[in-house]
Design a protein around this motif. Structure first.
Motif, PDB file in Angstrom:
ATOM      1  N   ILE A   1      -4.996   3.778   1.735  1.00 54.31           N
ATOM      2  CA  ILE A   1      -4.304   3.528   3.146  1.00 54.31           C
ATOM      3  C   ILE A   1      -3.405   2.104   2.950  1.00 54.31           C
ATOM      4  O   ILE A   1      -2.632   1.967   3.924  1.00 54.31           O
ATOM      5  CB  ILE A   1      -5.213   3.533   4.386  1.00 54.31           C
ATOM      6  CG1 ILE A   1      -6.016   2.331   4.386  1.00 54.31           C
ATOM      7  CG2 ILE A   1      -5.997   4.830   4.488  1.00 54.31           C
ATOM      8  CD1 ILE A   1      -6.871   2.252   5.679  1.00 54.31           C
TER       9      ILE A   1
ATOM     10  N   LEU B   1     -11.092   4.730   0.066  1.00 53.85           N
ATOM     11  CA  LEU B   1     -10.536   4.462   1.428  1.00 53.85           C
ATOM     12  C   LEU B   1      -9.268   3.285   1.518  1.00 53.85           C
ATOM     13  O   LEU B   1      -8.060   3.696   1.667  1.00 53.85           O
ATOM     14  CB  LEU B   1     -11.562   4.526   2.430  1.00 53.85           C
ATOM     15  CG  LEU B   1     -11.075   4.802   3.898  1.00 53.85           C
ATOM     16  CD1 LEU B   1     -12.454   5.253   4.394  1.00 53.85           C
ATOM     17  CD2 LEU B   1     -10.557   3.676   4.533  1.00 53.85           C
ATOM     18  N   ILE B   2      -9.697   2.053   1.121  1.00 50.11           N
ATOM     19  CA  ILE B   2      -8.680   1.154   1.513  1.00 50.11           C
ATOM     20  C   ILE B   2      -7.611   1.075   0.484  1.00 50.11           C
ATOM     21  O   ILE B   2      -6.552   0.642   0.630  1.00 50.11           O
ATOM     22  CB  ILE B   2      -9.402  -0.518   1.441  1.00 50.11           C
ATOM     23  CG1 ILE B   2      -8.560  -1.421   1.687  1.00 50.11           C
ATOM     24  CG2 ILE B   2      -9.800  -0.818  -0.090  1.00 50.11           C
ATOM     25  CD1 ILE B   2      -9.074  -2.203   2.869  1.00 50.11           C
TER      26      ILE B   2
ATOM     27  N   THR C   1       0.207  -1.660   6.553  1.00 46.60           N
ATOM     28  CA  THR C   1      -1.200  -1.789   6.427  1.00 46.60           C
ATOM     29  C   THR C   1      -1.405  -2.662   5.383  1.00 46.60           C
ATOM     30  O   THR C   1      -1.353  -2.377   4.121  1.00 46.60           O
ATOM     31  CB  THR C   1      -1.761  -0.376   6.103  1.00 46.60           C
ATOM     32  OG1 THR C   1      -1.422   0.486   7.292  1.00 46.60           O
ATOM     33  CG2 THR C   1      -3.279  -0.248   6.277  1.00 46.60           C
TER      34      THR C   1
ATOM     35  N   GLU D   1     -15.056   9.355   6.922  1.00 44.02           N
ATOM     36  CA  GLU D   1     -13.746   9.846   6.228  1.00 44.02           C
ATOM     37  C   GLU D   1     -13.166  10.648   7.572  1.00 44.02           C
ATOM     38  O   GLU D   1     -12.075  10.541   7.368  1.00 44.02           O
ATOM     39  CB  GLU D   1     -14.468  11.123   5.313  1.00 44.02           C
ATOM     40  CG  GLU D   1     -14.881  10.717   3.972  1.00 44.02           C
ATOM     41  CD  GLU D   1     -15.744  11.420   3.160  1.00 44.02           C
ATOM     42  OE1 GLU D   1     -15.705  12.630   3.649  1.00 44.02           O
ATOM     43  OE2 GLU D   1     -16.184  11.057   2.229  1.00 44.02           O
TER      44      GLU D   1
ATOM     45  N   THR E   1     -15.394   1.459   9.471  1.00 41.20           N
ATOM     46  CA  THR E   1     -16.361   2.357   9.287  1.00 41.20           C
ATOM     47  C   THR E   1     -17.829   1.828   8.818  1.00 41.20           C
ATOM     48  O   THR E   1     -18.630   2.658   8.318  1.00 41.20           O
ATOM     49  CB  THR E   1     -15.993   3.270   7.926  1.00 41.20           C
ATOM     50  OG1 THR E   1     -15.901   2.274   6.644  1.00 41.20           O
ATOM     51  CG2 THR E   1     -14.409   3.603   7.884  1.00 41.20           C
TER      52      THR E   1
ATOM     53  N   VAL F   1      -7.587   6.282  13.208  1.00 43.24           N
ATOM     54  CA  VAL F   1      -7.191   5.011  12.946  1.00 43.24           C
ATOM     55  C   VAL F   1      -5.857   5.074  12.502  1.00 43.24           C
ATOM     56  O   VAL F   1      -4.836   4.164  13.300  1.00 43.24           O
ATOM     57  CB  VAL F   1      -7.999   3.980  11.964  1.00 43.24           C
ATOM     58  CG1 VAL F   1      -7.242   2.785  11.726  1.00 43.24           C
ATOM     59  CG2 VAL F   1      -9.538   4.175  12.254  1.00 43.24           C
ATOM     60  N   GLN F   2      -5.265   5.806  11.675  1.00 42.22           N
ATOM     61  CA  GLN F   2      -4.040   5.750  11.114  1.00 42.22           C
ATOM     62  C   GLN F   2      -3.097   6.511  12.289  1.00 42.22           C
ATOM     63  O   GLN F   2      -2.076   5.852  12.493  1.00 42.22           O
ATOM     64  CB  GLN F   2      -3.662   6.609  10.009  1.00 42.22           C
ATOM     65  CG  GLN F   2      -4.247   5.852   8.746  1.00 42.22           C
ATOM     66  CD  GLN F   2      -4.204   6.531   7.444  1.00 42.22           C
ATOM     67  OE1 GLN F   2      -4.583   7.709   7.415  1.00 42.22           O
ATOM     68  NE2 GLN F   2      -3.607   5.774   6.431  1.00 42.22           N
TER      69      GLN F   2
ATOM     70  N   VAL G   1     -11.022   7.649   9.611  1.00 43.76           N
ATOM     71  CA  VAL G   1      -9.853   7.071   9.178  1.00 43.76           C
ATOM     72  C   VAL G   1      -8.478   7.506   9.783  1.00 43.76           C
ATOM     73  O   VAL G   1      -7.667   6.799  10.167  1.00 43.76           O
ATOM     74  CB  VAL G   1      -9.647   6.921   7.649  1.00 43.76           C
ATOM     75  CG1 VAL G   1      -8.548   5.996   7.221  1.00 43.76           C
ATOM     76  CG2 VAL G   1     -10.959   5.961   7.291  1.00 43.76           C
TER      77      VAL G   1
ATOM     78  N   ALA H   1      -8.009   8.962   2.520  1.00 42.77           N
ATOM     79  CA  ALA H   1      -7.339   9.586   3.545  1.00 42.77           C
ATOM     80  C   ALA H   1      -5.873   9.611   3.231  1.00 42.77           C
ATOM     81  O   ALA H   1      -5.496   8.904   2.266  1.00 42.77           O
ATOM     82  CB  ALA H   1      -7.463   8.600   4.746  1.00 42.77           C
TER      83      ALA H   1
ATOM     84  N   GLU I   1     -12.675  -3.863   4.327  1.00 43.34           N
ATOM     85  CA  GLU I   1     -13.417  -2.336   4.281  1.00 43.34           C
ATOM     86  C   GLU I   1     -13.849  -2.729   3.017  1.00 43.34           C
ATOM     87  O   GLU I   1     -13.506  -3.124   1.926  1.00 43.34           O
ATOM     88  CB  GLU I   1     -12.406  -1.275   4.205  1.00 43.34           C
ATOM     89  CG  GLU I   1     -12.920  -0.058   4.359  1.00 43.34           C
ATOM     90  CD  GLU I   1     -14.111   0.083   5.254  1.00 43.34           C
ATOM     91  OE1 GLU I   1     -14.021   0.416   6.606  1.00 43.34           O
ATOM     92  OE2 GLU I   1     -15.135   0.155   4.775  1.00 43.34           O
TER      93      GLU I   1
END
Lengths: 708, 959
Positions: free
Chosen positions: B910, B906-907, B724, B880, B871, B886-887, B883, B956, B901
């Motif tokens: 992940i 968040l970024i 990712t 929230e 998002t 998505v994963q 994500v 996440a 993002e």
């Protein structure tokens, strides 16, 4: 109260007169003054005459200029088009000046046009003069109806309308008599010209009278009836924009269906007199004066029927207002049937007798429709509502109806044309009226609710309550049949910074649009500093200090940055000397924007565009700044600079309403938070309180998917 | 004096006269530009409004002997009044309607004005059109051989100052600024206190006054006598004005004048050197339009380039009612009823001529359906559609006639000269093929322009064909009037189709076949892809479907159907003119066809039939009286548009919606059990994974240049198996552009390889077929498709729909469709979108659209997912929750992920690695922690304010 609960409340027609308190017409006149009704009645009588004269004298005019049926009907229709074009502006003018003055001006125009018709050397200029006449009549109609509603007590309204309404049949009765006798007295091919010249004198006198009338406060008797007291009218109430009135009135369902019904009916109403006049000439060979007499007689029935219906209608209205529209529908259907029945007789006597009855039914229907319309629409937009009624009659009847009737009668003769057009138009129109009747009582209840809400709010303020900068009450908004907002109430006090949060599709943007004036509510009010602005345009609200910054799409991409800033001032009255200082002050806040004044706004990056939009908004020192999606798709460092600016504004005491997706930004910036869900405001409190309410903010869409 | 160049003689006098003619064209074009700039409408009534001004002026001058300035002033005032009235009564009501509906409304206004001029104004008492300055000084010699007439002098003296004033007004005044602001962004204009409606009224008034004024000045040059005035509003003049306006990109008045002068001069020279026939110039005009289209698209902005999206909105049958048989079969029932009536018509119609009219209704309905397909589905407005019918009809006649073949085009000319003489059915097939060929040829510009500009192109083609091409020997056999094929008594299986009744049934059979084929097409992949390509080209390519191919397919099918209609036409009339106003294939017939489709309701087959019944059926039923004419053409058209902007089908649809509501009320309880979600074939291996160690995505030295701006400068990124990768950077730093370059949506330098395969020279849809999956910043998807259909388009990645089997309902179309539908339903259930399956994308909130986009990624089954702010535009808590979904999809697909993002927690949580861009350069890359603490990154992107950084509370879980 939501829409449903209003509907549930309808057993008690709130505006209807309590039984046992009849008000004599004489007493009503004592309260409201007799000069208003007298002048408007006389105007109704005389106004009608030029058009009637035109219809009666059509053959002579055709001979004078050598024109066909279609053309003469088209010319009469042209008067209608002018009428259409003038009613709405006249209603708007009546809002801004005085209604009585607009009527006076209109009558002067009509008088001048009569002279011009009489003197016209050719068909072309005749058309021009007729356009003028249309303008004159058009400026009276909407204003007279709304003046009567505001001038006389509720309990006598149907009879007041009847008293004015009877002017029309009297005009119809006198018009042909007048035209016929003047034409006969003078004689010769040019006699018709003198008829019009002679009409100018009484019109001139009435114009003078109209100028001297008093303009009563709007909705005073509704207030009195509902609240029991007469409140001072809100002098500062801004004039209603036409487009807003249109949008709002469309949502008053009873009115909407009445208007549509009348539109359909218009196809019959306007072309019938002209075609019957032609029929009498072609098939029976009567001369102009004879026709004048005959058509005069056909209006005699109305003079008897209208007063009777007025008394009956007044009583029905007190018990069940919707009966007014039902009765009107029956009368209109009767009109259609009677005309067609009459046409079956080739003998002249039964034909005229049945046509007389038809006219009585028609005039009676209109006397009943007026008070229903006056009750169903909010008092402040009655002029517009009556303008729309007039517009619908004459737009369809006066132009399209006439063209179609003209072509049909050219092809198949007048009798066939009438037999084809009249019953269909009358029955379909009546059906629409019947349908509209179902919504009359709920609509009246809404008007009452609005008046009560207004009184409550004033009382609260009078009792020492603070005046919020922006306030919405009882807001229902829908797009088509989908209701988006339910009973939305928000308030923003001066100097407050409020965040509006909510899930996607909760109605945040719709609420913002309604506050900005981009969307019209079905119900409820929007106020700015205590003034009702529900029915004003977005453009007006901007001038009053409601300034918005739209996330993502807030600039004019095709204009330069400088031009974008200039746009702020073009529609406001900021002195040129102040402008430079303000621009300088704002550019200090936004150095990035200051560096790029000559670039095209479309070339800026997203963050810079957002800053430009904010800068442009700040140039005006707004009463309230509405910010939609401040941080949408922006880099943290850009958001950081925007947050800093918002904080500066807050420190200066700028009132702000911030719509945000990011709860963290909203919570850290604002004094108060509103949370919306499914079109309702479900939370109103401080950020700390919201943080404690985990249940409110749980996500809507992926609860299950995320849990997997 | 005469110059010569390239063998053309260039007499100065001719050039000069041409220039003054061109000035005339230019002023009409300037009015069109003015209105277009304010409202985005191409005003087809512009010339007619001007003509009304001229007509009133001439009447006042000739009949009533008013002095020139007074008469002209009144004429201008009349035109202005007409313009304002049009705006108030027509444009304002249709303010929010599609621009195409407005275009057709202005056509209706133009017709109505012609009616007004004819019926309301008294006839002119003769004499030439007055000239402003007729004194001796106004006529002089310039040099030896150039005579400047009073008409030319007057024109220049009158028009030049006004044109300069107009240019000055637009750029220098406050109102000009308002006009430009409104044109740019009407919603914003309202929010700075400028009313778009008032500006619109003002502009229409001004443009109309301008039209009146300039045409009064131009009239003596363009027409000689008052009788010709009616011709001033003709399509030819309008087309020239449109071409000029297009050359100026609907913007610059200066360019309008220059282009106008050039066109006028060129036209005069063509007349002297090539052909006196004015039609010949139209061929050149078409070439000029095509050249313009190529030149125009080089620029950055493309005005008028919005595609037409006014699909009919039918209420889908909700799942809960699908069990009710009468509800399910009601739509087909309506068609069957129509068919039954159509079958009975010949039994009640006695006169052959009357039957002929009804046959024509059937034939035109076929043409209308072909236009519906092109305009309503593919969003390509064709204003010259009947020319394709003409190609079909005339070609068929030519083939059966047996004559040397040469298409009569200047280029093809006599290169191909084969004599063909074949039976009528074979000729018909050949003719349809030729129709397909021409449609694809004209459709080629559609790859570069859309919407209104394409409309000008097709108008030019229709005009060229109708006035010149069909006049070549191949098409009309060298005669003015073409002999119909019906005299050959075509025969099939012993049935004589020369018999009118039999022929009626033949046409009905063709119509039924057309309806069946086209409605089947709409339900299958090929039809869906056309709509997808209209709604969102990038998303279409991301679904591995070539938008180019989808659009050309639409043109081909539509052209073929139109040609079929033309073939049937060729039998219909005993004889007809191939060219000229009376020709069934004239440009006016094309405009009428557009009106039919709009009146009926764009995008709906039923609408096309209803429209045809209204415009042609009413006169057939009631006889062509004045009233019926009025109703079916100008006034009726306007009224219908004003009250039913969605067309007649709108009535049917609201009735249908009411029926559904009624059924839901009465049978609401009879819901079907919800099917439990079966397992989705996530692991159906579409792509073979490359050898271990090969990066799944590698972009090397990517540079993207927009004009002078270097948006991405030599950026290289690589994504390993299952990784990712986060992509961060300021707005405008080139992140999205980089993704677009990798996806193949923008031209770029450098190389891209996906799953070990070099795709640098491949088109976008091919790159996605190799294994890219793409999510977009706006999550626009396909606005007019339903959620299920959107996923079905994405499923094209697994199984490509085929056009020919779909057209002929051959296997494997139906089997594949069924499988795909089942797969789509599974995917929707997986993401809990079942309740939205039949909702249109444009009715969904941003949040739901984002989930649908995920469903598309699942359907796509790609190996490298590129997500652009997944998002963005959804509320924090929803983001929230988003994500982990998505994963999970990434895990199940076993895919690598590249994500842009702005939500830092968040970024950072992940991503395995993060790249940071700044002004198109890569300034940092590495593991999240390092990049987050890089001073360059902090200074240019992150900043130091926690409130701006922390947009979500719960980072996440890392994969």
């Amino acid at each position: 109260m939501t829409k449903e609960s209003v509907d549930a409340n309808v057993d008690a027609p709130v505006l209807a007169v309590p039984s046992g308190s009849p008000l004599g017409l004489g007493e009503a006149l004592r309260i409201g003054g007799s000069s208003l009704l007298a002048t408007l009645f006389l105007l109704a009588v005389v106004d009608e005459m030029p058009r009637v004269a035109l219809a009666v004298l059509a053959p002579d005019i055709q001979n004078a200029f050598g024109i066909s049926d279609t053309v003469v009907l088209g010319l009469i229709g042209l008067t209608g088009v002018a009428l259409v074009l003038s009613t709405l502006p006249a209603a708007a003018l009546g809002d801004r000046l005085r209604r009585t003055w607009v009527i006076g001006f209109g009558t002067v125009i009509l008088a001048v046009s009569c002279v011009a018709v009489g003197a016209s050397p050719n068909a072309f200029l005749l058309g021009v003069a007729l356009v003028g006449a249309g303008f004159g009549v058009g400026s009276r109609m909407p204003n007279a109806s709304s003046l009567l509603a505001d001038g006389y007590p509720l309990a006598a309204r149907t009879r007041v309308y009847a008293a004015e309404g009877i002017g029309r049949p009297i005009g119809q009765l006198l018009g042909p008599l007048f035209a016929g006798s003047v034409a006969a007295a003078i004689g010769g091919p040019d006699a018709w010209r003198w008829v019009f010249l002679a009409l100018a004198a009484p019109l001139g006198c009435l114009a003078v009278l109209a100028f001297m009338l008093r303009d009563p406060p709007r909705g005073q008797y509704e207030r009195q009836h509902i609240l029991g007291t007469v409140l001072d009218p809100d002098e500062a109430e801004p004039p209603i924009s036409l487009s807003a009135a249109f949008r709002r009135l469309k949502k008053v369902r009873s009115f909407y269906f009445v208007a549509v019904g009348i539109a359909v009916l218009g196809f019959a109403l306007v072309s019938v007199p002209s075609l019957i006049s032609l029929l009498l000439e072609r098939q029976y060979g009567y001369a102009a004066s004879t026709r004048g007499w005959m058509l005069a007689i056909t209006w005699s029935g109305s003079i008897v029927v209208v007063p009777l219906l007025a008394v009956l209608g007044e009583r029905r209205f007190a018990r069940q207002p919707a009966d007014l529209l039902r009765l009107a529908a029956v009368l209109l259907a009767a009109f259609g049937v009677l005309v067609v029945l009459g046409l079956r007789f080739s003998a002249i006597a039964p034909f005229i007798a049945l046509y007389t009855m038809a006219n009585a039914a028609q005039a009676g229907a209109f006397v009943l429709i007026s008070p229903a319309v006056a009750a169903a629409v909010p008092p402040r937009m009655r002029s517009q509502a009556f303008a729309m009624v007039g517009l619908y009659v004459f737009l369809f009847g006066g132009f399209f109806g006439n063209v179609i009737a003209g072509s049909l009668s050219d092809a198949y003769g007048e009798r066939t044309a009438l037999t084809l057009i009249v019953p269909v138009a009358a029955l379909v129109g009546a059906a629409f009226l019947l349908h509209g009747a179902r919504f009359l009582v709920p609509d009246i209840a809404l008007v009452a609710e609005e008046i009560r809400e207004d009184a409550d709010e004033r009382q609260r303020i009078a009792g020492g309550g603070a005046v919020p900068v922006v306030q919405t009450r009882n807001l229902d908004v829908s797009y088509g049949s989908v209701q988006v907002l339910f009973d939305c109430e928000i308030e923003v006090a001066r100097g407050e910074c409020v965040a509006l949060l909510g899930t996607n599709g909760a109605g945040k943007s719709t609420l913002l649009r309604t506050m900005l004036g981009l969307t019209s509510p079905d119900r409820g009010v929007v106020r700015l500093n205590g003034r009702t602005i529900t029915d004003t345009d977005a453009e007006y609200r901007f001038g009053q200090g409601i300034v918005a910054v739209r996330g993502g799409d807030g600039v004019f991409s095709a204009l330069s940055v400088q031009e974008n800033l200039d746009m702020s001032f073009t529609a406001t009255r900021v002195a040129a000397t102040q402008r430079a200082a303000r621009v300088a002050a704002v550019l200090d806040l936004f150095p990035v924007v200051a560096e790029r004044l000559d670039e095209q706004a479309g070339d800026l990056s997203g963050g810079q565009r957002q800053q430009l939009a904010l800068a442009r908004a700040l140039l005006l020192e707004p009463e309230i700044l509405l910010i939609d999606e401040l941080s949408l798709g922006l880099a943290p460092i850009v958001v950081q600079s925007l947050i800093a600016i918002i904080e500066q504004l807050r420190a200066r005491g700028q009132t702000i309403l911030l719509v945000e997706q990011s709860m963290n930004i909203a919570l850290s910036l604002c004094d108060r938070v509103l949370y919306m869900e499914k079109g309702r405001v479900t939370f109103d409190g401080t950020p700390a309180e919201l943080a404690a309410r985990g249940d409110l903010v749980k996500s809507v869409f992926f609860g299950a998917a995320a849990a997997r | 004096m005469t110059l010569a160049l390239l063998g053309w003689s260039i007499p100065l006098q001719v050039v000069f006269n041409g220039l003054s003619l061109g000035l005339g064209y230019a002023v009409i074009a300037a009015g069109i530009v003015l209105i277009y700039r304010c409202s985005g409408i191409i005003n087809f009534a512009q010339a007619a409004i001007g003509a009304f001004g001229v007509a009133s002026f001439v009447v006042l001058f000739q009949n009533y002997h008013l002095p020139y300035p007074l008469a002209a002033g009144l004429g201008v005032a009349g035109a202005a009044l007409l313009g304002v009235t049009t705006e108030l009564l027509v444009v304002r009501r249709l303010f929010d309607a599609s621009r195409v509906v407005l275009l057709i409304a202005t056509v209706g206004v133009a017709q109505l004005i012609a009616f007004l001029i004819f019926y309301v104004l008294p006839p002119v008492k003769g004499g030439p059109i007055p000239v402003a300055f007729e004194a001796k000084w106004a006529r002089f010699h310039l040099g030896d051989s150039l005579v400047v007439g009073t008409r030319q002098t007057s024109l220049v003296l009158l028009v030049a100052p006004v044109l300069i004033a107009l240019a000055w007004f637009l750029t220098r005044t406050r109102l000009g600024l308002h006009i430009r602001a409104v044109a740019d962004n009407p919603a914003n204009a309202r929010l700075v206190g400028v009313s778009p409606r008032k500006v619109s009224t003002l502009v229409w008034g001004m443009a109309a006054a301008f039209a009146g004024y300039t045409q009064i000045a131009v009239a003596p040059i363009v027409t000689r006598t008052a009788d010709e005035l009616a011709g001033v509003s003709s399509t030819g003049l309008l087309l020239r004005a449109l071409v000029i306006a297009m050359a100026a990109r609907m913007r610059s008045i200066t360019v309008v004048v220059i282009a106008g002068l050039a066109l006028g001069a060129f036209e005069s020279l063509v007349a002297v050197n090539v052909d006196r026939d004015p039609g010949a110039f139209n061929a050149f005009l078409l070439v000029a339009v095509l050249a313009l289209v190529l030149a125009l698209t080089r620029g950055r902005t493309r005005p008028g380039d919005t595609s037409i999206a006014i699909g009919a909105r039918s209420t889908p049958i909700p799942e809960s009612l699908a069990g009710l048989r009468w509800v399910r079969h009601a739509p087909a029932g309506g068609m069957v009823l129509l068919l039954a009536i159509a079958l009975l018509v010949p039994l009640f119609v006695e006169k052959p001529s009357q039957l002929l009219v009804w046959t024509e209704v059937l034939v035109v309905a076929i043409a209308a359906i072909s236009l519906t397909l092109l305009t309503g589905w593919a969003g390509q407005l064709s204003l010259g559609h009947f020319a394709f019918a003409g190609v079909g009809g005339l070609a068929m006649l030519a083939f059966t006639r047996g004559q040397p073949m040469g298409l009569g085009l200047p280029i093809v000319g006599n290169v191909v000269a084969v004599t063909v003489d074949v039976p009528w059915l074979a000729a018909m097939a050949l003719a349809i093929g030729l129709g397909v060929f021409f449609a694809v040829l004209v459709g080629l510009p559609a790859l570069r322009v859309r919407g209104l500009f394409l409309a000008v192109t097709t108008l030019a083609f229709g005009f060229m064909a109708g006035s010149w091409m069909f006049n070549r020997a191949f098409w009309n056999g060298g005669r003015q009037s073409v002999r119909s094929a019906i005299r050959e008594r075509p025969e099939l299986f012993g049935v004589d189709f020369g018999e009118p009744r039999n022929y009626y049934y033949l046409c009905l059979a063709f119509l039924v076949a057309t309806v069946v084929i086209v409605s089947h097409l709409r339900r299958t992949g090929a039809g869906r892809n056309m709509i997808a390509a209209r709604d969102n080209e990038a998303m279409t390519a991301a679904s591995t479907v070539s938008p180019t191919r989808a659009k050309l397919t639409a043109f081909a099918v539509s052209g073929g159907l139109a040609a079929l209609a033309g073939c049937l036409y060729a039998f219909l009339l005993p004889g007809f003119n191939a060219t000229g106003d009376a020709s069934p294939f004239s440009p006016d017939a094309s405009l009428r066809l557009v009106a039919i489709v709009i009146i009926g309701g764009v995008g709906s087959i039923g609408g096309a039939i209803l429209g045809t019944l209204w415009v042609l059926g009413l006169p057939a039923l009631f006889g062509a009286t004045d009233t019926v004419q009025l109703l079916t053409t100008n006034i009726g058209l306007l009224l219908l548009l004003l009250y039913l902007p969605g067309g007649l089908i709108q009535v049917v649809q609201s009735g249908w919606a009411a029926t559904i509501r009624y059924a839901a009320r009465t049978h609401g309880a009879a819901t079907r059990a919800v099917k439990p979600a079966s397992t989705v074939a996530f692991h159906e291996r579409r792509h073979s994974t490359p050898a271990a160690g090969t990066p799944w995505l590698e972009a090397k030295g990517i540079s993207v240049r927009f004009g002078g701006l270097l948006a991405v400068d030599d950026v290289s990124i690589r994504v390993e198996a299952g990784e990712t990768v986060g992509l961060i950077g300021q707005n405008g730093s080139g992140k999205s552009t980089l993704l677009n370059a990798i996806s193949g949506f923008v031209d770029h330098d450098g190389s891209v390889s996906v799953l070990g395969r070099d795709v640098s020279s491949r088109a976008a849809h091919e790159r996605h077929a190799i294994g890219l999956g793409r999510g977009f910043q706006d999550a626009g998807l396909f606005r007019s498709l339903s959620v299920r259909e959107t996923v079905l388009v994405a499923l094209e990645a697994r199984r490509r729909s085929l056009i020919l089997p779909a057209l002929l309902a051959l296997p494997p179309t139906n089997r594949w469709e069924r499988t795909k539908r089942a797969e789509a339903n599974d995917i929707l259930d997986l993401l809990q979108l079942g309740q939205y399956a039949d909702r249109r994308i444009e009715d969904l909130s941003t949040g739901t659209r984002r989930v649908v986009e995920l469903a598309c990624l699942v359907a796509n089954g790609a190996k490298v997912l590129l997500l652009d702010e997944p998002t963005g535009g959804i509320a924090q808590r929803e983001a929230e929750a988003f994500v982990p979904v998505v994963q999970r999809i990434q895990r199940d697909l076993d895919a690598a992920l590249v994500v842009i993002e702005h939500d830092m927690p968040l970024i950072m949580a992940i991503s395995t690695r993060v790249y940071c861009l700044e002004s198109g350069h890569l300034i940092a890359s590495g593991i999240p922690h390092d990049v987050g603490n890089d001073p360059l990154v902090v200074a240019s992107y992150l900043g130091t304010d926690d409130r701006a950084l922390v947009r979500s509370n719960q980072p996440a879980t890392a994969p």
